[in-house]
Design a protein around this motif. Sequence first.
Motif, PDB file in Angstrom:
ATOM      1  N   PHE A   1       0.692  -1.282   0.218  1.00  6.50           N
ATOM      2  CA  PHE A   1       0.310  -0.316  -0.029  1.00  6.50           C
ATOM      3  C   PHE A   1       0.910   1.231   0.277  1.00  6.50           C
ATOM      4  O   PHE A   1       0.263   1.968  -0.280  1.00  6.50           O
ATOM      5  CB  PHE A   1      -0.750  -0.139   1.444  1.00  6.50           C
ATOM      6  CG  PHE A   1      -2.021   1.420   1.386  1.00  6.50           C
ATOM      7  CD1 PHE A   1      -2.813   1.470  -0.040  1.00  6.50           C
ATOM      8  CD2 PHE A   1      -1.056   1.940   1.882  1.00  6.50           C
ATOM      9  CE1 PHE A   1      -3.465   2.389   0.635  1.00  6.50           C
ATOM     10  CE2 PHE A   1      -1.685   3.228   2.418  1.00  6.50           C
ATOM     11  CZ  PHE A   1      -3.458   3.866   1.135  1.00  6.50           C
ATOM     12  N   ALA A   2       1.890   1.283   0.832  1.00  6.95           N
ATOM     13  CA  ALA A   2       2.907   2.304   0.401  1.00  6.95           C
ATOM     14  C   ALA A   2       3.410   2.768  -0.616  1.00  6.95           C
ATOM     15  O   ALA A   2       3.280   4.386  -0.835  1.00  6.95           O
ATOM     16  CB  ALA A   2       4.243   2.708   1.608  1.00  6.95           C
ATOM     17  N   LEU A   3       3.759   2.240  -1.315  1.00  2.00           N
ATOM     18  CA  LEU A   3       3.788   2.092  -2.042  1.00  2.00           C
ATOM     19  C   LEU A   3       3.346   2.612  -3.820  1.00  2.00           C
ATOM     20  O   LEU A   3       3.599   3.600  -4.649  1.00  2.00           O
ATOM     21  CB  LEU A   3       4.817   0.496  -3.624  1.00  2.00           C
ATOM     22  CG  LEU A   3       5.701   0.151  -2.633  1.00  2.00           C
ATOM     23  CD1 LEU A   3       6.650  -1.217  -3.028  1.00  2.00           C
ATOM     24  CD2 LEU A   3       7.383   0.767  -3.136  1.00  2.00           C
ATOM     25  N   ALA A   4       1.714   2.032  -3.513  1.00  2.00           N
ATOM     26  CA  ALA A   4       0.677   2.174  -4.599  1.00  2.00           C
ATOM     27  C   ALA A   4       0.637   3.811  -4.164  1.00  2.00           C
ATOM     28  O   ALA A   4       0.279   4.683  -4.943  1.00  2.00           O
ATOM     29  CB  ALA A   4      -0.001   1.910  -4.230  1.00  2.00           C
ATOM     30  N   ALA A   5       0.399   4.201  -3.188  1.00  2.00           N
ATOM     31  CA  ALA A   5       0.065   5.069  -2.361  1.00  2.00           C
ATOM     32  C   ALA A   5       0.377   6.772  -2.653  1.00  2.00           C
ATOM     33  O   ALA A   5       0.790   7.959  -3.495  1.00  2.00           O
ATOM     34  CB  ALA A   5      -0.187   6.078  -0.876  1.00  2.00           C
ATOM     35  N   ALA A   6       2.071   5.985  -2.920  1.00  2.00           N
ATOM     36  CA  ALA A   6       3.536   6.794  -3.580  1.00  2.00           C
ATOM     37  C   ALA A   6       3.648   7.163  -4.750  1.00  2.00           C
ATOM     38  O   ALA A   6       3.489   8.529  -5.525  1.00  2.00           O
ATOM     39  CB  ALA A   6       4.767   5.898  -2.844  1.00  2.00           C
ATOM     40  N   GLN A   7       3.045   5.752  -5.568  1.00  2.00           N
ATOM     41  CA  GLN A   7       2.781   6.050  -6.725  1.00  2.00           C
ATOM     42  C   GLN A   7       2.068   7.205  -7.526  1.00  2.00           C
ATOM     43  O   GLN A   7       1.890   7.814  -8.510  1.00  2.00           O
ATOM     44  CB  GLN A   7       2.547   4.447  -7.368  1.00  2.00           C
ATOM     45  CG  GLN A   7       2.261   4.418  -9.018  1.00  2.00           C
ATOM     46  CD  GLN A   7       2.128   3.212  -9.871  1.00  2.00           C
ATOM     47  OE1 GLN A   7       1.000   2.778  -9.792  1.00  2.00           O
ATOM     48  NE2 GLN A   7       3.667   2.485  -9.795  1.00  2.00           N
ATOM     49  N   GLY A   8       0.778   7.476  -6.711  1.00  2.00           N
ATOM     50  CA  GLY A   8       0.072   7.529  -6.978  1.00  2.00           C
ATOM     51  C   GLY A   8       0.428   9.870  -6.333  1.00  2.00           C
ATOM     52  O   GLY A   8      -1.037  10.539  -6.440  1.00  2.00           O
ATOM     53  N   GLY A   9       1.555   9.897  -5.472  1.00  2.00           N
ATOM     54  CA  GLY A   9       1.877  11.228  -5.348  1.00  2.00           C
ATOM     55  C   GLY A   9       1.571  11.319  -3.990  1.00  2.00           C
ATOM     56  O   GLY A   9       1.831  12.285  -3.401  1.00  2.00           O
TER      57      GLY A   9
END
Length: 417
Positions: A21-29
Amino acid sequence: MSGSDDYDIIIAGAGLVGATFALAAAQGGLRPVMVDPQPFDAQMAPTFDGRATAISYANFRMLKALGLGEALEPHACRMDRILVTDGRRPGAASRKPSASYIRFDADEIGDRNGGEPLGYMVENRRLRSALAELVNAQGLEVRAPAAVADVAVGPGRARVTLKDGSTLSAPLVIGAEGRNSTVRRAAGIDVFGWTYQQSGVVCTVRMDKPHGNVAHEYFLPDGPFAILPLTENRANLVWTESTRRGEALRSASDEAFHAHLTRRFGDFLGELTIEGPRFVYPLSLQLAEGLTAPRIAIIGDAAHGVHPVAGQGLNMGLKDVAALSEVLTEAARIGEDIGSELVLERYARWRRFDTAALAAGFDGFVRLFSNDIAPVRLARDLGMAAVNRIAPLRRAFMHEAGGATGDLPRLLRGEAL
């Protein structure tokens, strides 16, 4: 060290679901920070612990879209076929399939999923290290070892107090720390569920004969016995025993355990060599009564702990990741408050039905197959034979298991946020 007001999201738990989730959230800015009781460097250790996970093809698309493909693909074993058989006694694995079996074959749905397998088997250590390396490479912040002691929600922000007395604040807190989630308790979200009076036994074996990328699931009176293919001609074994037998296996000598395993497994793949430790743990169902509270959302086992019969525990958590990260990314891009109830309800609505339906389905599956009552056995055998003969029904099962049905988030389609 970043100031506490620099974060958009505080994630309790840096395990498989929390780190994804942290990686996905970071990818989303978005700017996440993870908090975990275990030293994060421990995730990097290639310690062999014998556990592995079945990942649906849709969730594997997401892992690739997040940048994990290069690290995972050499260690991911395709599951091209799954053979489900109804057995009646130990040693079922050594007999030819009875008339009551279902064969799932990836070739049947290859035209719709681009030739992907039914799923992939990946050892947990490979997942953990790939996630940790990417988290470090992207410079995402991890507070570890540290643990959440409390969450207090105020206007516009939530404040997290750690056990060392320090605090962090952000518009949103995510509980991703498993069945005993502190964040879920702090949010006042109740859970319900029950135990199965069963234990799950897990180990990894190396075999003489090639497994051919075929997964086998045998339904025996005490519960399912699964043989799941791994790379290097190994297999992860997941089988269910009564609690009494499970406890006996926990304390059994290596020789006694191997003898019991051989009786269960049969000799159709040759001699077995056990690699790494064995795990025995009690099985239960636990569902949270809600997925959100003011400025709080829960994902993964914090939201739903299910029986491992279909290998869907992590898959359900990864689907939570895909849905929640997309909802939050879209909200942030149009200037919405990502912790508002209006935004979080979109996530809850997206995942609520799927979570409840899958949990109920797995529970019914366990109860249907974990017994040897003659009328029930007859009914399930007729049902299995019917599914095996009705191709559209069989394909529907495969698409559902692959996580590629319904309103799919972008990440599950293999698209970046």
